[in-house]
Every structure is written in structure tokens, then in C-alpha cells.
Enzyme design. Structure first.
Site, PDB file in Angstrom:
ATOM      1  CG  ASP A  90      13.894   7.094  15.041  1.00 32.21           C
ATOM      2  OD1 ASP A  90      13.899   6.422  13.748  1.00 32.21           O
ATOM      3  OD2 ASP A  90      13.462   8.095  15.655  1.00 32.21           O
ATOM      4  CD  GLU A 106     -11.129   1.106   7.632  1.00 32.99           C
ATOM      5  OE1 GLU A 106     -11.651   1.763   8.884  1.00 32.99           O
ATOM      6  OE2 GLU A 106     -11.550   1.566   6.298  1.00 32.99           O
ATOM      7  CG  ASP A 117      13.597  10.229  12.380  1.00 34.97           C
ATOM      8  OD1 ASP A 117      12.866   9.958  12.705  1.00 34.97           O
ATOM      9  OD2 ASP A 117      13.221  10.556  10.745  1.00 34.97           O
ATOM     10  CG  ASP A 131      -8.572   4.224   4.827  1.00 32.68           C
ATOM     11  OD1 ASP A 131      -8.612   3.787   5.485  1.00 32.68           O
ATOM     12  OD2 ASP A 131      -9.015   5.368   4.289  1.00 32.68           O
ATOM     13  CG  HIS A 137      -5.219   2.485  12.434  1.00 31.68           C
ATOM     14  ND1 HIS A 137      -5.984   1.806  11.626  1.00 31.68           N
ATOM     15  CD2 HIS A 137      -5.391   3.886  11.957  1.00 31.68           C
ATOM     16  CE1 HIS A 137      -6.023   1.415  11.121  1.00 31.68           C
ATOM     17  NE2 HIS A 137      -6.283   3.168  10.911  1.00 31.68           N
ATOM     18  CG  ASP A 138      -9.490   4.467  12.433  1.00 31.76           C
ATOM     19  OD1 ASP A 138      -8.522   4.969  11.925  1.00 31.76           O
ATOM     20  OD2 ASP A 138     -10.300   4.126  12.101  1.00 31.76           O
ATOM     21  CG  ASP A 180      -4.362   0.860   5.163  1.00 34.22           C
ATOM     22  OD1 ASP A 180      -5.029   0.943   4.471  1.00 34.22           O
ATOM     23  OD2 ASP A 180      -3.802   0.506   5.783  1.00 34.22           O
ATOM     24  CG  ASN A 231      16.305   7.718  11.257  1.00 32.66           C
ATOM     25  OD1 ASN A 231      15.258   7.102  12.129  1.00 32.66           O
ATOM     26  ND2 ASN A 231      15.765   8.328   9.882  1.00 32.66           N
ATOM     27  CG  ASP A 285      12.931   4.018  10.652  1.00 30.78           C
ATOM     28  OD1 ASP A 285      12.827   3.292  11.040  1.00 30.78           O
ATOM     29  OD2 ASP A 285      13.637   5.277  11.030  1.00 30.78           O
TER      30      ASP A 285
END
Ligand code: TEU
Ligand code: CA
Length: 556
Positions: free
Chosen positions: A21, A254, A25, A199, A327-328, A98, A23, A29
Site C-alpha cells: 500500500d 485457468e 489507505d 479466469d 489466491h484461491d 487477469d 498511500n 495499489d
């Protein structure tokens, strides 16, 4: 074998929300990614796949896109993305986008229009059906629980969504829709992206009669009617003609449900469709009656059979991706290695030795290179992932599993295990962000972080750098023939890779036990090019240490 840059590449996957990150928040990003390009360059990877960065209401963290040509403001702007491309390219790093086109978000303008009326010009962009006796058109169950059909009051019809109801499936039968997608892909290629990770691309063609599926626990399984549906290969060949063949890009499908035979059609040497596939067989081992929701550990014997089958059956025919996490999936060291303090590092090194010495293009998921572990959240409230939350609700309310047991399943298999922020150092929020993070941090970043590992020679991170470098020096890694050794061992995964020029002998102990093995005489003369234990003297009868891995090469 034809040389192709994507066969020799090492891919690093970034889950942008949790990478870095810039900035404060609390959300990763694009500028955060740019800040870490030197880290990635030093790691040695040469391709980055970034999970979706496009406009999205984030029902499924960006896998629900509401504008295919706009960057989500959480992540930055189009200018930031262009700077990312430029800065990556300057360092010789390519960027994969992606591509999520089995479905869009229900907030995409196409769907907003489509649902308005039967004669709306976008009606055909989605899959609309009449109900049957006041119920859904068929019995299919969705990947995130519930039915795949949602009733829409505006036209009193149902639309299909294989994932959440905020992810309506696009209707690939509609030529105009396909053309829009190809135009959009050309737009990104012209902008300079170096390829696409596609995907659930294996799901885009559906049997048009939409028959009921065989009933499992709650819903019917429609897989037979939408996995590698009747026109899947026509569509991909068309996409190849309209877009892919015009650029020197890399494409990975995928392909949920893909078999080795089917992989040849998707990613065969004739290259009429994609460059390579992602299959799921090895990450699904040990699934039970409730699918991935089980507390069983993975079954090594089956895992090994599956890997061997893919290595043997794709050889000289099609190209595969090599991955143990994404990520899955849960963190690979937790699922396939051992995340205890005693064995975490050594088993993470063993796993990468194993995975990167197989034939195929290896993928590293962010944090894997420092041995990040599952997060083991104790409270349901800490979970964010739609899949985990929906299944918790559905399976416990239907009495298929107790809440306590389901919490245990989530700790082992939930997708948030790999979605907590990257551990950069041991300061606030592991150096990921100076603000409140979008998802709770894992608590072990004081002992597992990139900064500490950079300066420690025998760290997991430094081992990754070494193994990636080997790829440049030993061509046999990408084109050598694979032959299993000690095929029936239930603890060891050993194999050779061979070309006319070089032989590699790879041995990996997947257990915490010491195991005696025979190393054939001829390999004892080889050079050890990498090992996760120092100062070993190999011998004919040898005792492998816990999670020991080494690679011997016939070359100097
Ligand atoms: O995943 C496809 C997919 O098959 C997943 O549903 C998978 O079965 C599940 O995550 C395993 O637990 C892709 C994306 O990688 C995933 O993040 C998305 O949620 C999904 O498609 C829908 O776009
Ligand atoms: Ca941010």
C-alpha cells in the site's frame, strides 16, 4: 522442442489488495507494486500476473468486473498502470493481466441494460431463462453456494451465475458479446500488456439445453454441461485468431476440471488456443464429501500419482503450469509442507525445489518466497472471502457440518489464508501499510518477513533466488524428460530430468522423518547444484533428513 520465452519464464503472482500500500489507505495499489519492482527483479522472476485491477464492486475482490477498461480507484489510475508497464518493461519484467470473461459484475453497464427488458440490445449478452413451476430453470448449484439461477423481477426471468449472484455469466453464444471481448483484449494488448491469465476459461461454453445435474448434498452438479462445454475450443480458436496470434504474448488458461487429454486441446504444441493450462487435480487431493471443506491433510500418494501423470502425459504434447498455491488456495507451506517453527523453512525450500524442477512454467504466489503460513483466524468476523462466508452459512445452517468443525476447515482451506497482506518487515502492519488494513494481518510477521530474510544467507527468500537462477543455467529444467524414481515410495518424491546433454537427479523428502534411500552409484559422481541442508556427504545408502531436498546434475 521449440524455444518460447514463456516456457522459460518464472511467474510471480500478485494479489494487489494485499501486496503493498503506497498511500496508507490500508489497500495495496499499483504504485505499491511499482515500489517493489526491484525486489521482484532481485528475486529473479521475469513475469508478473496481477489479479484483477479493474473497476469492481468487489463482491469477489475484483473477479466481478464492472468496467473492463477502467482501473479501480482503490488501485490507482490508468496513468499509474501505464507507469507500471513502463517500469516493469525497463527491468525486463512482463505483466500478465487477469482476464475475467466467464462473467462480469451485475453492475457492469451491459448487465444493467440487459436486465431491463426482453428487447434490450444487451439482453443476449447474458443467459436468461424462464423458471420451471415457479422455481429455477434447473438444479445446478453455484461455486459460492446456493443455486446458479437468480430470479430478476424486472422481466420475471432467471439469469445464470456460476459464481455469486453479483457475477452473472456472459453469454458466449452471442457473437456481438464475443466481439466486444476481443476488442477489449486488443485494447489491452495495444497498451502493452504481455499476456493474459484467463479466469475459469474452461466454463464459458454451456450446453444450451441446460439439463439438471446429478444431485449431491444440496444442489445438482452442472459440471458436465459447462466444464469444457460444446463450443469451448471454437471460442478459444476464434479468440486466438482475433487477438492472441497478433501479439507476442503469453496466455494461461485457468482450466478448472481439465484432464491431461483435454489439456492438449487447450495448450497443445500446435498452439491454436492457449500457451498453457492451470489444472486443479493436485490441489484438490484430499477433498471429501463437502468438497474442499475438510480437515483431512493432503494425500501424498495421490498427489504424487497426479503430478507424475501430468509430467508424463503432457511431455512433448502440451505445456503445463506449476503451482502449489495462489489466491484461491491455502499457503503452500501449510498445506503441503510443515509450518511449525522447526520445519517451516526447510519444508518451504523442499517444496520449491520439487515444484521448480518439474517440467512446466512455475508460478510463485506472493509471500510464498518467504514461507508465509496460513493465517488461522479464530473468529468468523475476521474472514472477508465470499466463498468462506457463504459456505459457512450454507453448510452449517443445513446441518451438514458443525460451526466448530467448519471453523477448522476454514483454517486449513479458506482462501483468506493466502490473502492477508505481504510481510515486508517487522514494523507496523509488516510494512504493508501505515493505515488500518482491509483485512486483518497475520500475527507472525515479526518472525516471517522479507527484510529479515534478505540479509540472512540461508533464508527461504535466498533459496528461492538460487533456484530461480538455476533455470538460466540448466536447460534440462525446461525441456528434460521426466522419469520418476522410487515411484512407490509414500514419503519421497524423486525423479530424473534428462536431455542428451544433461541429467538431473532430484530427491525430496515430504515428511518430517529420517528416511533411508538408495542413491544409484552413477548419480553420486554428479554435482549437487542445490540442497536445503548444508555440507551433506551423499552415499549409496543415505539417510534423508526431515524435508531434505537436493538436485544433482551431470554437468559441471
Ligand atoms: O477461480 C475459479 C475457481 O474454480 C474457484 O471457484 C475455485 O474453485 C475456488 O476458489 C477454490 O476454492 C477463479 C478465481 O481464481 C477466483 O478467485 C474467483 O473467485 C473465481 O474464479 C470467480 O471469478
Ligand atoms: Ca492504497
Amino acid at each position: 522442442m521449440k524455444r518460447q520465452w514463456w516456457k522459460e519464464a518464472v511467474v510471480y503472482q500478485i494479489y494487489p489488495r494485499s501486496f503493498n500500500d503506497s498511500n496508507g489507505d490500508g489497500i495495496g495499489d499499483i504504485n505499491g507494486i511499482i515500489e517493489k519492482l526491484d525486489y521482484l527483479k532481485e528475486l529473479g522472476i521475469n513475469v508478473i500476473w496481477i489479479s484483477p485491477l479493474l473497476e469492481s464492486p468487489l463482491d469477489d475482490n475484483g473477479y466481478d468486473i464492472s468496467d473492463y477498461q477502467k482501473i479501480l480507484s482503490d488501485y490507482g489510475t490508468m496513468q499509474d498502470y501505464e507507469r507500471l508497464l513502463e517500469n516493469a518493461h525497463k527491468r525486463g519484467i512482463k505483466i500478465l493481466m487477469d482476464l475475467v470473461v466467464n462473467h462480469s459484475s451485475d453492475e457492469h453497464n451491459w448487465f444493467v441494460e440487459s436486465r431491463k427488458s426482453l428487447d434490450n440490445p444487451y439482453r443476449d449478452y447474458y443467459i436468461w431463462k424462464d423458471g420451471k413451476d415457479g422455481k429455477a430453470p434447473n438444479n445446478w448449484g453455484a461455486f459460492f453456494g446456493g443455486s446458479t439461477w437468480e430470479h430478476d423481477p424486472q422481466t420475471d426471468m432467471y439469469y445464470l451465475h456460476l459464481f455469486s449472484k453479483k457475477q452473472p455469466d456472459l453469454n458466449w453464444e452471442c457473437e456481438k458479446l464475443r466481439k466486444e471481448i476481443y476488442d477489449m483484449m486488443n485494447f489491452w494488448c495495444e497498451k502493452g500488456v504481455d499476456g493474459f491469465r484467463m479466469d475459469v476459461i474452461s466454463l464459458i461454453s454451456k450446453v444450451q439445453t441446460f439439463p439438471d445435474g446429478e444431485v449431491g448434498k444440496l444442489y445438482g452438479d452442472g459440471g458436465k454441461y459447462f466444464v469444457h462445454g460444446p463450443k469451448i475450443h471454437d471460442y478459444l480458436q476464434e479468440m486466438n485468431r482475433e487477438v492472441l496470434s497478433k501479439y507476442d504474448i503469453m496466455t494461461v488458461g485457468e482450466t478448472a476440471g481439465v484432464t491431461t487429454e483435454e489439456a492438449e486441446k487447450y495448450a497443445g504444441n500446435d498452439q491454436k488456443e492457449l500457451n498453457m493450462v492451470f489444472h486443479f487435480e493436485h490441489v484438490d487431493v484430499g477433498n471429501g464429501p463437502l468438497g474442499k471443506w475438510t480437515t483431512e491433510r493432503f494425500d501424498f500418494v495421490k498427489f504424487k500419482e497426479i503430478i507424475i501423470k501430468w509430467q508424463e502425459e503432457l511431455y512433448n504434447k502440451a505445456w503445463n503450469s506449476l503451482y502449489l498455491g495462489n489466491h484461491d488456495q491455502p499457503r503452500s507451506v501449510t498445506r503441503f509442507g510443515n509450518d511449525s517453527d522447526e520445519f517451516r523453512e526447510v519444508s518451504a525450500k523442499m517444496l520449491v525445489t520439487f515444484n521448480h524442477m518439474l517440467q512446466g512454467t512455475p508460478y510463485i504466489y506472493q509471500g510464498e518466497e518467504i514461507g508465509m503460513t496460513n493465517v488461522y483466524f479464530d473468529n468468523l468476523e475476521d474472514y472477508n472471502d465470499i466463498e468462506s462466508l457463504r459456505y459457512f452459512e450454507e453448510l452449517t445452517s443445513e446441518g451438514l457440518i458443525s460451526k466448530e468443525e467448519m471453523m477448522e476447515c476454514l483454517k486449513l482451506r479458506g482462501r483468506d489464508n493466502s490473502r492477508t497482506p505481504m510481510h515486508w518487515d517487522n514494523t507496523q502492519n509488516a510494512g504493508f501499510s501505515s493505515g488500518k488494513t482491509w483485512i486483518k494481518m497475520a500475527s507472525n510477521f515479526d518472525k516471517i518477513n522479507a527484510q529479515e530474510q534478505q540479509s540472512r544467507e540461508n533464508s527461504v527468500l535466498n533459496y528461492y533466488k538460487k533456484i530461480i537462477k538455476l533455470r538460466g543455467k540448466h536447460e534440462v529444467i525446461y525441456d528434460g524428460k521426466f522419469t520418476p524414481y522410487m515411484k512407490s515410495s509414500e514419503e519421497i518424491f524423486a525423479f530424473t530430468r534428462e536431455t542428451n546433454e544433461e541429467t538431473l537427479f532430484v530427491m525430496c523428502n515430504f515428511t518430517e522423518n529420517e528416511i533411508s534411500v538408495e542413491i544409484p552409484e552413477k548419480y553420486l559422481e554428479f554435482n549437487c547444484i542445490i540442497s536445503n541442508y548444508d555440507g551433506n556427504t551423499l552415499a549409496n545408502s543415505y539417510i534423508l533428513k526431515p524435508y531434505e531436498a537436493f538436485v544433482l546434475s551431470s554437468k559441471n
